[in-house]
Each structure stands twice: as structure tokens, then as C-alpha cells.
Design a protein around this motif. Structure first.
Motif, mmCIF file in Angstrom:
data_model
loop_
_atom_site.group_PDB
_atom_site.id
_atom_site.type_symbol
_atom_site.label_atom_id
_atom_site.label_comp_id
_atom_site.label_asym_id
_atom_site.label_seq_id
_atom_site.Cartn_x
_atom_site.Cartn_y
_atom_site.Cartn_z
ATOM 1 N N ALA A 175 41.099 27.808 55.908
ATOM 2 C CA ALA A 175 41.963 28.851 55.182
ATOM 3 C C ALA A 175 41.370 30.549 55.662
ATOM 4 C CB ALA A 175 42.064 28.688 53.977
ATOM 5 N N GLN A 176 42.015 31.445 55.235
ATOM 6 C CA GLN A 176 41.590 32.995 55.418
ATOM 7 C C GLN A 176 41.410 33.199 53.789
ATOM 8 O OE1 GLN A 176 44.381 34.751 58.110
ATOM 9 N NE2 GLN A 176 42.829 34.304 59.911
ATOM 10 N N ALA A 177 40.579 34.169 53.723
ATOM 11 C CA ALA A 177 40.450 34.896 52.643
ATOM 12 C C ALA A 177 41.352 35.885 52.209
ATOM 13 C CB ALA A 177 38.923 35.399 52.640
ATOM 14 N N ASP A 178 41.991 35.811 51.126
ATOM 15 C CA ASP A 178 42.631 37.059 50.344
ATOM 16 C C ASP A 178 42.177 38.140 50.487
ATOM 17 O OD1 ASP A 178 45.667 37.015 48.952
ATOM 18 O OD2 ASP A 178 44.193 38.400 47.924
ATOM 19 N N VAL A 179 42.830 39.487 50.773
ATOM 20 C CA VAL A 179 42.149 40.519 50.840
ATOM 21 C C VAL A 179 41.545 41.223 49.286
ATOM 22 C CG1 VAL A 179 44.206 41.418 52.322
ATOM 23 C CG2 VAL A 179 44.466 41.629 50.043
ATOM 24 N N ALA A 180 41.752 40.329 48.427
ATOM 25 C CA ALA A 180 41.218 40.645 47.032
ATOM 26 C C ALA A 180 39.627 40.492 47.164
ATOM 27 C CB ALA A 180 41.713 40.166 45.810
ATOM 28 N N THR A 181 39.313 39.390 48.036
ATOM 29 C CA THR A 181 37.930 38.798 48.097
ATOM 30 C C THR A 181 37.112 39.638 48.903
ATOM 31 O OG1 THR A 181 38.954 36.495 48.276
ATOM 32 C CG2 THR A 181 36.623 36.796 49.034
ATOM 33 N N ASP A 182 35.895 40.089 48.356
ATOM 34 C CA ASP A 182 35.004 40.919 48.984
ATOM 35 C C ASP A 182 34.057 39.872 49.639
ATOM 36 O OD1 ASP A 182 32.563 42.252 49.729
ATOM 37 O OD2 ASP A 182 32.628 43.374 47.620
ATOM 38 N N ILE A 183 34.464 39.857 50.667
ATOM 39 C CA ILE A 183 33.529 38.745 51.838
ATOM 40 C C ILE A 183 32.099 39.031 51.909
ATOM 41 C CG2 ILE A 183 33.336 38.080 54.304
ATOM 42 C CD1 ILE A 183 36.428 38.599 54.547
ATOM 43 N N GLU A 184 31.613 40.184 51.970
ATOM 44 C CA GLU A 184 30.186 40.563 52.173
ATOM 45 C C GLU A 184 29.720 40.123 50.912
ATOM 46 O OE1 GLU A 184 29.450 44.358 53.493
ATOM 47 O OE2 GLU A 184 30.834 44.214 55.130
ATOM 48 N N LEU A 185 30.232 40.334 49.607
ATOM 49 C CA LEU A 185 29.651 39.785 48.264
ATOM 50 C C LEU A 185 29.414 38.206 48.413
ATOM 51 C CD1 LEU A 185 28.470 40.502 45.412
ATOM 52 C CD2 LEU A 185 30.992 40.650 44.904
ATOM 53 N N MET A 186 30.615 37.830 48.812
ATOM 54 C CA MET A 186 30.721 36.232 48.892
ATOM 55 C C MET A 186 29.444 35.851 49.700
ATOM 56 S SD MET A 186 33.690 33.534 50.515
ATOM 57 C CE MET A 186 32.976 33.950 51.840
#
Length: 283
Positions: A175-186
């Protein structure tokens, strides 16, 4: 036998001290993997591992244990015993070779995709849970939640799941992350970036000092230590996308140092191995 066991090491003030089994497989990866169906005389193995501080008794007991665990096979010729790789050990070493020489430690070309793996195992399956988590860690996964693991990129772990006999208990998604997901925080919440960075910094410091001190006169021992330490350094790194990592991420300079020492020792180590190692075909 799990990959994390093979790559395990003990931390000391002088850096990681790989276990004899880690050094043994690094030896076979350096000098046997690309030679095909070749076995090495035990006396030659004792000689080389002695150069990195492993005593004769430890070498002999490690060889026996690795035969019993399906990682090595042996062949007797007269009074001499020769040891070669099994398919299981070949798989592990080929995977390690891919991580070292093909993928590298820096992920500049991430396509934005993620692999998610969810699992639910009975509470009594402690060993199976340990094995799965260990293999997932080596494959680049981190625990997003206790039963949901995630890795950057499109990772094929179906073979790992099948090998462990857990296909009925595991679900895999890409999958790909939704724009609402903070990837760096994750990423910061899922992986211990400080610990990973520290491994790279210490590796770079140790081996830069080695380069500054000169080549030395034992390229086969130097290369054995180098590869063992580099595998230990990268084993906890899932190759996270470089654009989502902190500035000045230390993997790049550490990798450059690794390759400089590797290039410097490749030819001399190969020549020394040709002189030192007594081999035979494992017919």
C-alpha cells in the motif's frame, strides 16, 4: 536457525564482537560462496579464524554445531575433514551479499510504497513469534503495532512466512500512505533511529582509524572482521527512505568507508586465501 542468530554480536567498548558462528559464515561468504560445491579443510578454517581471535576448540565446536543445525556439511578425505555450505546457509549468505553489495545502506530511490504484514499467533507460540519477528527485522520490517509490521518498498516475505509454517496466521498487503499520515513521525515511532545511527557512526569511526593506520599485514583477517561488523551494523537498518531521515544521516559515510576498506583488501585477501586454504570438491 535464524538470520539474527547468525549476525548476532556482543557489544563491547571496542565495538561489536561477532560470535564464532557469525565469523564462520562470513568466512564462507568471503571465500566459498562463489566457488560452487567446495569444501574447506578444518585446519585452514582454524588458521583463518585464529587471526580474529577464535580459538581452535571454539572453531571445532562451532563447526560441529553448524553441521547439526543444517548450515554446513562435511566430507572426510583420509584423516582430513572438509566443510561446505548447505542450501540453507547458501540462502542466508546470498541474502547477506545482496544487502551488502547490491542494495547498500542508503535508500535514495524509494517509490513511496510500503509492505504491511499482520499476524496473530497463539500465546503459547513463543518460539514461532520470536522466529517471525527476527526474520521480519532482517527483512526490513518494524513493529507499527504489536501484530502489524511495516517495511518500506515492495518486500516479498511470502517465502519467509511459508518456511516458518505460518501462512495461515499471516496477512500481507502492499500500500501507500494517505496524505494525512506523517511519515517521518511514523518512522521515528516505529524504528529506533538513534540506535541505528550510532551503529553507523561507530563503524565509520573504527574503520576510518584503520585506514589512517595503514593496511596492516593480514588482509584475510581484516576483511573477515570488516564484513562481520558491517553485517552487524546494517542488520537493524530497514533501509528507510533517505528523504524521510534526519539530515546528515550517517549511513552514507559509513558505507563509503566500508567500501574503501573492502576494495583495499579484496585482492590481497583473495591471494592469501589461495595460499592458505586447502579445499576439495564436495562430491
Amino acid at each position: 536457525m535464524e538470520d539474527d542468530d547468525i549476525l548476532d554480536a556482543q557489544d563491547t567498548s571496542e565495538g561489536p564482537q561477532p560470535r564464532p558462528q557469525s565469523l564462520m559464515l562470513a568466512f564462507f561468504g568471503n571465500h566459498v560462496l562463489e566457488e560452487g560445491d567446495v569444501g574447506v579443510y578444518s585446519g585452514s578454517i582454524i588458521d583463518v579464524l585464529g587471526r580474529v581471535g577464535v580459538g581452535e576448540q571454539a572453531v571445532r565446536s562451532t563447526l560441529t554445531r553448524m553441521v547439526n543445525r543444517g548450515l554446513l556439511r562435511r566430507r572426510r578425505e583420509g584423516r582430513r575433514m572438509f566443510f561446505g555450505l548447505t542450501p540453507q546457509a547458501t540462502r542466508v549468505l546470498q541474502d547477506g551479499r545482496t544487502r551488502i553489495w547490491q542494495q547498500g545502506a542508503v535508500n535514495d530511490d524509494w517509490d513511496g510504497s510500503w509492505t504491511l504484514l499482520g499476524f496473530s499467533l497463539p500465546d503459547s507460540w513463543k518460539r514461532q513469534r520470536h522466529d517471525l519477528r527476527s526474520r521480519l527485522t532482517w527483512s526490513g520490517f518494524g513493529a507499527l503495532y504489536s501484530g502489524l509490521w511495516i517495511a518500506p518498498g515492495n518486500i516479498d516475505v511470502s517465502g519467509v512466512v511459508e518456511e516458518l509454517g505460518l501462512a495461515a496466521h499471516v496477512k500481507i498487503f502492499h500500500a501507500q500512505a494517505d496524505v494525512a499520515t506523517d511519515i517521518e513521525l511514523m518512522i521515528r515511532d516505529t524504528w529506533d533511529l538513534e540506535s541505528i545511527a550510532t551503529r553507523y557512526v561507530l563503524f565509520d569511526k573504527r574503520w576510518t582509524a584503520h585506514l589512517d593506520a595503514g593496511a596492516g599485514d593480514d588482509p584475510i583477517g581484516t576483511r573477515l572482521r570488516l564484513v562481520s561488523e558491517w553485517l552487524w551494523t546494517i542488520r537493524a537498518d530497514p533501509r528507510l527512505p533517505a528523504r524521510h531521515l534526519p539530515p546528515e544521516w550517517p549511513a552514507r559515510p559509513a558505507q563509503e568507508t566500508f567500501r574503501r576498506v573492502a576494495d583495499h583488501t579484496a585482492g590481497p585477501a583473495r591471494e592469501m586465501a589461495h595460499e592458505l586454504l586447502e579445499t576439495t570438491r564436495m562430491r
